[in-house]
Enzyme design. Structure first.
Site, mmCIF file in Angstrom:
data_model
loop_
_atom_site.group_PDB
_atom_site.id
_atom_site.type_symbol
_atom_site.label_atom_id
_atom_site.label_comp_id
_atom_site.label_asym_id
_atom_site.label_seq_id
_atom_site.Cartn_x
_atom_site.Cartn_y
_atom_site.Cartn_z
ATOM 1 N N GLY A 11 10.594 -8.354 2.791
ATOM 2 C CA GLY A 11 9.481 -8.584 1.682
ATOM 3 C C GLY A 11 8.202 -8.195 2.344
ATOM 4 N N CYS A 12 7.880 -8.816 3.261
ATOM 5 C CA CYS A 12 6.569 -8.500 3.826
ATOM 6 C C CYS A 12 6.086 -7.077 4.337
ATOM 7 C CB CYS A 12 6.317 -9.328 5.244
ATOM 8 S SG CYS A 12 6.450 -11.080 4.952
ATOM 9 N N THR A 13 7.201 -6.112 4.837
ATOM 10 C CA THR A 13 7.163 -5.058 4.909
ATOM 11 C C THR A 13 6.907 -4.092 3.668
ATOM 12 O OG1 THR A 13 8.770 -5.129 6.857
ATOM 13 C CG2 THR A 13 8.326 -2.931 5.838
ATOM 14 N N SER A 61 9.498 -8.359 8.386
ATOM 15 C CA SER A 61 10.536 -8.856 7.369
ATOM 16 C C SER A 61 10.543 -8.365 6.220
ATOM 17 C CB SER A 61 10.271 -10.656 7.252
ATOM 18 O OG SER A 61 9.087 -10.751 6.426
ATOM 19 N N LEU A 106 3.133 -4.964 2.529
ATOM 20 C CA LEU A 106 1.927 -4.229 3.490
ATOM 21 C C LEU A 106 2.264 -2.854 3.280
ATOM 22 C CD1 LEU A 106 1.474 -6.591 6.225
ATOM 23 C CD2 LEU A 106 0.631 -6.592 3.968
#
Length: 195
Positions: A82-84, A80, A87
């Protein structure tokens, strides 16, 4: 009269005990777990993970990581937006955020509800230098107050746990798009490692 006072006192104690382990989201009326405080011992857990070698048959156990600084980064979903960003920032600025000793003195454990297979394919695509922990039933997320009311995925929270197992930093609304969040995290990791 004494009996009423005793009943009232019991009700207050029961209410205090329940609010010590949960909080109510007044917008949805849902009871959520409360995140452990800075200075508290980190709740122990065991969970499966994937890393650069693929799905791992073993589980990661927090108790086995004593002596190391552990960064738990709960996030909603693999790939997703924000998660990409989060990380990939961890990957691209690994040494800056987690220190020169990262990999030996610091263990980074991002955790989501995604499957081990999804984690393994994302690690292979994006070349993450850390494992991804699978927590599909949100067992670990609940221990750390990192769930969201009426949503089947984790809240974006980050905890730093020192070598003795105590929580030394927590951010309950980690801003994946906020540079200050990464600066603060790097400072917390440096402090926990004594750098």
């Amino acid at each position: 009269m004494f009996r009423l006072s005793l009943l009232a006192a019991s009700a207050v104690l029961a209410l205090s005990a329940s609010t010590a382990t949960a909080q109510t989201d007044t917008s949805a009326g849902t009871v959520l777990p409360i995140a452990p405080e800075v200075g508290a011992m980190a709740p122990d857990f065991s969970a499966r993970f994937a890393d650069a070698k693929g799905v791992n048959a073993a589980s990661v156990k927090l108790a086995d990581l004593r002596g190391k600084v552990v960064v738990l980064a709960f996030y909603p979903l693999d790939r997703s937006r924000g998660c990409t960003v989060e990380l990939e920032k961890f990957r691209d600025e690994y040494t800056t955020i987690f220190g020169a000793g990262a990999g030996s003195d610091v263990v980074v454990l991002p955790i989501s509800v995604d499957s081990l297979e999804t984690h393994a394919s994302w690690i292979a695509e994006d070349k993450f230098p850390f494992a991804l922990v699978s927590d599909p039933a949100q067992v670990v997320a609940k221990l750390y107050g990192s769930t969201m009311a009426d949503r089947p995925y984790n809240a974006r929270t980050v905890f730093v746990i020192d070598g003795t197992g105590k929580i030394t930093y927590r951010n309950l609304k980690f801003g994946a798009l906020n540079e200050q969040a990464y600066t603060d995290l790097a400072a917390a990791v440096a402090k926990a490692t004594g750098m």
